[in-house]
Write a protein that holds these residues in place. Structure first.
Motif, PDB file in Angstrom:
ATOM      1  N   ALA A  59       0.832  -1.207   0.000  1.00 27.69           N
ATOM      2  CA  ALA A  59       0.000   0.000   0.000  1.00 27.69           C
ATOM      3  C   ALA A  59       0.867   1.259   0.000  1.00 27.69           C
ATOM      4  N   GLN A  60       1.911   1.269   0.787  1.00 28.17           N
ATOM      5  CA  GLN A  60       2.809   2.421   0.821  1.00 28.17           C
ATOM      6  C   GLN A  60       3.573   2.543  -0.499  1.00 28.17           C
ATOM      7  N   ALA A  61       4.019   1.431  -1.061  1.00 26.78           N
ATOM      8  CA  ALA A  61       4.723   1.462  -2.341  1.00 26.78           C
ATOM      9  C   ALA A  61       3.804   1.991  -3.439  1.00 26.78           C
ATOM     10  N   PHE A  62       2.534   1.580  -3.426  1.00 30.60           N
ATOM     11  CA  PHE A  62       1.577   2.083  -4.411  1.00 30.60           C
ATOM     12  C   PHE A  62       1.373   3.584  -4.235  1.00 30.60           C
ATOM     13  N   GLY A  63       1.364   4.070  -3.001  1.00 29.12           N
ATOM     14  CA  GLY A  63       1.234   5.502  -2.754  1.00 29.12           C
ATOM     15  C   GLY A  63       2.410   6.281  -3.316  1.00 29.12           C
ATOM     16  N   PHE A  64       3.625   5.778  -3.107  1.00 29.53           N
ATOM     17  CA  PHE A  64       4.808   6.444  -3.655  1.00 29.53           C
ATOM     18  C   PHE A  64       4.784   6.428  -5.185  1.00 29.53           C
ATOM     19  N   ALA A  68       4.567   9.692  -7.711  1.00 31.54           N
ATOM     20  CA  ALA A  68       5.576   9.927  -8.739  1.00 31.54           C
ATOM     21  C   ALA A  68       4.939  10.011 -10.122  1.00 31.54           C
ATOM     22  N   PHE A  69       4.022   9.114 -10.435  1.00 35.16           N
ATOM     23  CA  PHE A  69       3.365   9.113 -11.736  1.00 35.16           C
ATOM     24  C   PHE A  69       2.541  10.382 -11.931  1.00 35.16           C
ATOM     25  N   THR A  70       1.807  10.777 -10.902  1.00 31.41           N
ATOM     26  CA  THR A  70       0.999  11.995 -10.982  1.00 31.41           C
ATOM     27  C   THR A  70       1.882  13.224 -11.157  1.00 31.41           C
ATOM     28  N   SER A  71       3.020  13.247 -10.480  1.00 30.37           N
ATOM     29  CA  SER A  71       3.940  14.378 -10.626  1.00 30.37           C
ATOM     30  C   SER A  71       4.483  14.468 -12.046  1.00 30.37           C
ATOM     31  N   VAL A  72       4.828  13.342 -12.650  1.00 33.28           N
ATOM     32  CA  VAL A  72       5.355  13.341 -14.013  1.00 33.28           C
ATOM     33  C   VAL A  72       4.284  13.804 -15.000  1.00 33.28           C
ATOM     34  N   VAL A  73       3.072  13.318 -14.860  1.00 35.88           N
ATOM     35  CA  VAL A  73       1.993  13.725 -15.767  1.00 35.88           C
ATOM     36  C   VAL A  73       1.685  15.207 -15.598  1.00 35.88           C
ATOM     37  N   ALA A  74       1.640  15.696 -14.359  1.00 34.33           N
ATOM     38  CA  ALA A  74       1.378  17.118 -14.113  1.00 34.33           C
ATOM     39  C   ALA A  74       2.497  17.977 -14.695  1.00 34.33           C
TER      40      ALA A  74
END
Length: 92
Positions: A59-64, A68-74
């Motif tokens: 769960a924590q790994a999925f959060g990280f 990261a994915f959201t930051s790259v897309v943004a």
């Protein structure tokens, strides 16, 4: 749990050496040319401390990963917008 052994090595300049051991521990060594060598004792150990490592938290790994994915897309869309504005200003 820790398992360890002591390894003794006779280090001398000559090719043939003889070591003197007492209770399994090397105390002296002599080279074939009569010179004294050096006894090097190293303690090798294997430590198994797998009990102290916590289990992998998916769960924590999925959060990280999601952050990261959201930051790259943004960042991609922000740069795309900046590029659009710069091209508009350049062509006008």
């Amino acid at each position: 749990m820790s398992v360890g052994i002591d390894v003794a090595a006779c280090v001398a300049s000559a090719s043939a050496v003889s070591a003197v051991t007492v209770n399994g521990a090397a105390v002296a060594c002599t080279a074939s040319d009569g010179t004294a060598g050096t006894v090097a004792v190293t303690h090798l150990s294997l430590v198994d401390d797998s009990a102290s490592v916590p289990p992998f938290d998916y769960a924590q790994a999925f959060g990280f990963w999601g952050l990261a994915f959201t930051s790259v897309v943004a960042l991609y869309f922000a740069c795309l917008g900046i590029g659009t504005v710069v091209n508009f200003i350049r062509r006008s």
